[in-house]
Motif scaffolding. Structure first.
Motif, PDB file in Angstrom:
ATOM      1  N   ILE A   1       0.844  -1.200   0.000  1.00 34.50           N
ATOM      2  CA  ILE A   1       0.000   0.000   0.000  1.00 34.50           C
ATOM      3  C   ILE A   1       0.877   1.246   0.000  1.00 34.50           C
ATOM      4  CG2 ILE A   1      -1.679   1.329   1.328  1.00 34.50           C
ATOM      5  CD1 ILE A   1      -2.772  -1.321   2.358  1.00 34.50           C
ATOM      6  N   SER A   2       0.521   2.181  -0.854  1.00 38.12           N
ATOM      7  CA  SER A   2       1.213   3.465  -0.942  1.00 38.12           C
ATOM      8  C   SER A   2       0.266   4.551  -0.459  1.00 38.12           C
ATOM      9  CB  SER A   2       1.636   3.733  -2.387  1.00 38.12           C
ATOM     10  OG  SER A   2       2.179   5.021  -2.515  1.00 38.12           O
ATOM     11  N   ALA A   3       0.755   5.466   0.354  1.00 41.11           N
ATOM     12  CA  ALA A   3      -0.088   6.534   0.899  1.00 41.11           C
ATOM     13  C   ALA A   3      -0.428   7.570  -0.154  1.00 41.11           C
ATOM     14  CB  ALA A   3       0.613   7.193   2.081  1.00 41.11           C
ATOM     15  N   THR A   4       0.391   7.636  -1.187  1.00 42.20           N
ATOM     16  CA  THR A   4       0.122   8.592  -2.262  1.00 42.20           C
ATOM     17  C   THR A   4      -0.507   7.841  -3.425  1.00 42.20           C
ATOM     18  OG1 THR A   4       2.298   8.287  -3.248  1.00 42.20           O
ATOM     19  CG2 THR A   4       2.110   9.983  -1.567  1.00 42.20           C
ATOM     20  N   ASP A   5      -0.807   8.559  -4.472  1.00 42.62           N
ATOM     21  CA  ASP A   5      -1.362   7.923  -5.663  1.00 42.62           C
ATOM     22  C   ASP A   5      -0.276   7.502  -6.631  1.00 42.62           C
ATOM     23  OD1 ASP A   5      -3.946   8.167  -4.780  1.00 42.62           O
ATOM     24  OD2 ASP A   5      -4.250  10.122  -5.714  1.00 42.62           O
ATOM     25  N   LYS A   6       0.953   7.404  -6.145  1.00 51.39           N
ATOM     26  CA  LYS A   6       2.094   7.030  -6.982  1.00 51.39           C
ATOM     27  C   LYS A   6       2.816   5.841  -6.359  1.00 51.39           C
ATOM     28  CE  LYS A   6       2.910  11.848  -8.241  1.00 51.39           C
ATOM     29  NZ  LYS A   6       3.870  12.957  -8.223  1.00 51.39           N
ATOM     30  N   ASP A   7       3.740   5.262  -7.138  1.00 57.29           N
ATOM     31  CA  ASP A   7       4.591   4.206  -6.596  1.00 57.29           C
ATOM     32  C   ASP A   7       5.545   4.818  -5.569  1.00 57.29           C
ATOM     33  OD1 ASP A   7       3.417   2.370  -8.317  1.00 57.29           O
ATOM     34  OD2 ASP A   7       4.932   2.666  -9.866  1.00 57.29           O
ATOM     35  N   HIS A   8       6.042   3.981  -4.635  1.00 58.21           N
ATOM     36  CA  HIS A   8       6.991   4.471  -3.644  1.00 58.21           C
ATOM     37  C   HIS A   8       8.235   5.012  -4.332  1.00 58.21           C
ATOM     38  CE1 HIS A   8       4.891   1.224  -1.188  1.00 58.21           C
ATOM     39  NE2 HIS A   8       4.576   2.357  -0.597  1.00 58.21           N
ATOM     40  N   THR A   9       8.745   6.116  -3.830  1.00 56.60           N
ATOM     41  CA  THR A   9       9.932   6.735  -4.419  1.00 56.60           C
ATOM     42  C   THR A   9      11.128   5.799  -4.351  1.00 56.60           C
ATOM     43  OG1 THR A   9       9.122   8.908  -3.716  1.00 56.60           O
ATOM     44  CG2 THR A   9      11.438   8.755  -4.332  1.00 56.60           C
ATOM     45  N   ASP A  10      11.324   5.136  -3.220  1.00 54.19           N
ATOM     46  CA  ASP A  10      12.472   4.226  -3.101  1.00 54.19           C
ATOM     47  C   ASP A  10      12.337   3.024  -4.029  1.00 54.19           C
ATOM     48  OD1 ASP A  10      10.363   3.380  -1.484  1.00 54.19           O
ATOM     49  OD2 ASP A  10      11.681   2.327  -0.088  1.00 54.19           O
ATOM     50  N   CYS A  11      11.148   2.567  -4.285  1.00 53.77           N
ATOM     51  CA  CYS A  11      10.941   1.459  -5.222  1.00 53.77           C
ATOM     52  C   CYS A  11      11.300   1.884  -6.644  1.00 53.77           C
ATOM     53  CB  CYS A  11       9.495   0.975  -5.179  1.00 53.77           C
ATOM     54  SG  CYS A  11       9.020   0.195  -3.638  1.00 53.77           S
ATOM     55  N   VAL A  12      10.899   3.092  -7.015  1.00 50.71           N
ATOM     56  CA  VAL A  12      11.207   3.608  -8.349  1.00 50.71           C
ATOM     57  C   VAL A  12      12.709   3.773  -8.510  1.00 50.71           C
ATOM     58  CG1 VAL A  12      10.926   5.586  -9.896  1.00 50.71           C
ATOM     59  CG2 VAL A  12       8.979   4.752  -8.575  1.00 50.71           C
ATOM     60  N   GLN A  13      13.375   4.294  -7.491  1.00 52.36           N
ATOM     61  CA  GLN A  13      14.815   4.482  -7.548  1.00 52.36           C
ATOM     62  C   GLN A  13      15.540   3.137  -7.617  1.00 52.36           C
ATOM     63  OE1 GLN A  13      15.535   6.884  -4.090  1.00 52.36           O
ATOM     64  NE2 GLN A  13      15.164   8.803  -5.188  1.00 52.36           N
ATOM     65  N   LYS A  14      15.085   2.185  -6.824  1.00 56.60           N
ATOM     66  CA  LYS A  14      15.705   0.863  -6.843  1.00 56.60           C
ATOM     67  C   LYS A  14      15.560   0.215  -8.219  1.00 56.60           C
ATOM     68  CE  LYS A  14      15.648  -3.609  -4.557  1.00 56.60           C
ATOM     69  NZ  LYS A  14      15.011  -4.456  -3.557  1.00 56.60           N
ATOM     70  N   ARG A  15      14.402   0.340  -8.818  1.00 55.22           N
ATOM     71  CA  ARG A  15      14.173  -0.233 -10.151  1.00 55.22           C
ATOM     72  C   ARG A  15      15.088   0.424 -11.183  1.00 55.22           C
ATOM     73  NH1 ARG A  15       8.358  -0.088 -12.797  1.00 55.22           N
ATOM     74  NH2 ARG A  15       8.039  -2.071 -11.765  1.00 55.22           N
ATOM     75  N   SER A  16      15.233   1.740 -11.120  1.00 53.55           N
ATOM     76  CA  SER A  16      16.087   2.430 -12.097  1.00 53.55           C
ATOM     77  C   SER A  16      17.547   2.042 -11.915  1.00 53.55           C
ATOM     78  CB  SER A  16      15.912   3.939 -12.002  1.00 53.55           C
ATOM     79  OG  SER A  16      16.430   4.435 -10.795  1.00 53.55           O
ATOM     80  N   ILE A  17      17.984   1.847 -10.680  1.00 54.71           N
ATOM     81  CA  ILE A  17      19.358   1.406 -10.429  1.00 54.71           C
ATOM     82  C   ILE A  17      19.569  -0.001 -10.975  1.00 54.71           C
ATOM     83  CG2 ILE A  17      20.976   0.726  -8.604  1.00 54.71           C
ATOM     84  CD1 ILE A  17      19.852   3.109  -6.981  1.00 54.71           C
ATOM     85  N   GLU A  18      18.605  -0.884 -10.776  1.00 57.89           N
ATOM     86  CA  GLU A  18      18.713  -2.247 -11.295  1.00 57.89           C
ATOM     87  C   GLU A  18      18.780  -2.259 -12.818  1.00 57.89           C
ATOM     88  OE1 GLU A  18      15.310  -4.125  -9.560  1.00 57.89           O
ATOM     89  OE2 GLU A  18      16.347  -4.542  -7.677  1.00 57.89           O
ATOM     90  N   ILE A  19      17.991  -1.418 -13.465  1.00 58.56           N
ATOM     91  CA  ILE A  19      17.993  -1.341 -14.930  1.00 58.56           C
ATOM     92  C   ILE A  19      19.327  -0.793 -15.424  1.00 58.56           C
ATOM     93  CG2 ILE A  19      16.965  -0.152 -16.907  1.00 58.56           C
ATOM     94  CD1 ILE A  19      14.263  -0.396 -15.422  1.00 58.56           C
ATOM     95  N   GLU A  20      19.841   0.250 -14.769  1.00 63.93           N
ATOM     96  CA  GLU A  20      21.137   0.806 -15.145  1.00 63.93           C
ATOM     97  C   GLU A  20      22.236  -0.227 -14.967  1.00 63.93           C
ATOM     98  OE1 GLU A  20      21.950   4.409 -13.001  1.00 63.93           O
ATOM     99  OE2 GLU A  20      20.063   5.314 -13.630  1.00 63.93           O
TER     100      GLU A  20
END
Length: 69
Positions: free
Chosen positions: A10-29
């Motif tokens: 569950i996310s408190a905002t209407d967006k994905d968690h910021t740390d999840c997005v950052q982790k995904r971008s690091i994994e892709i890089e």
């Protein structure tokens, strides 16, 4: 509130968690970097030009990997 598309919690905002997005971008890089190493070193085209030291290191790494499997 909504569910994060990455971690599915569950996310408190209407967006994905910021740390999840950052982790995904690091994994892709990281994956893109791993895929481009051979191209950058020109290993895939001509392995005869590699130094003796580099060949020894690569052989050592492949032997360790085979032991672990």
């Amino acid at each position: 509130m909504k569910i994060c598309n990455i971690c599915h919690k569950i996310s408190a905002t209407d967006k994905d968690h910021t740390d999840c997005v950052q982790k995904r971008s690091i994994e892709i890089e990281d994956q893109n970097f791993k895929n481009s190493i051979a191209e950058k070193l020109n290993i895939s085209k001509n392995d005869q030009d590699l130094g003796v030291e580099v060949k020894a290191i690569l052989e050592h790494l492949t032997k360790e990997k085979e032991k672990d499997d």
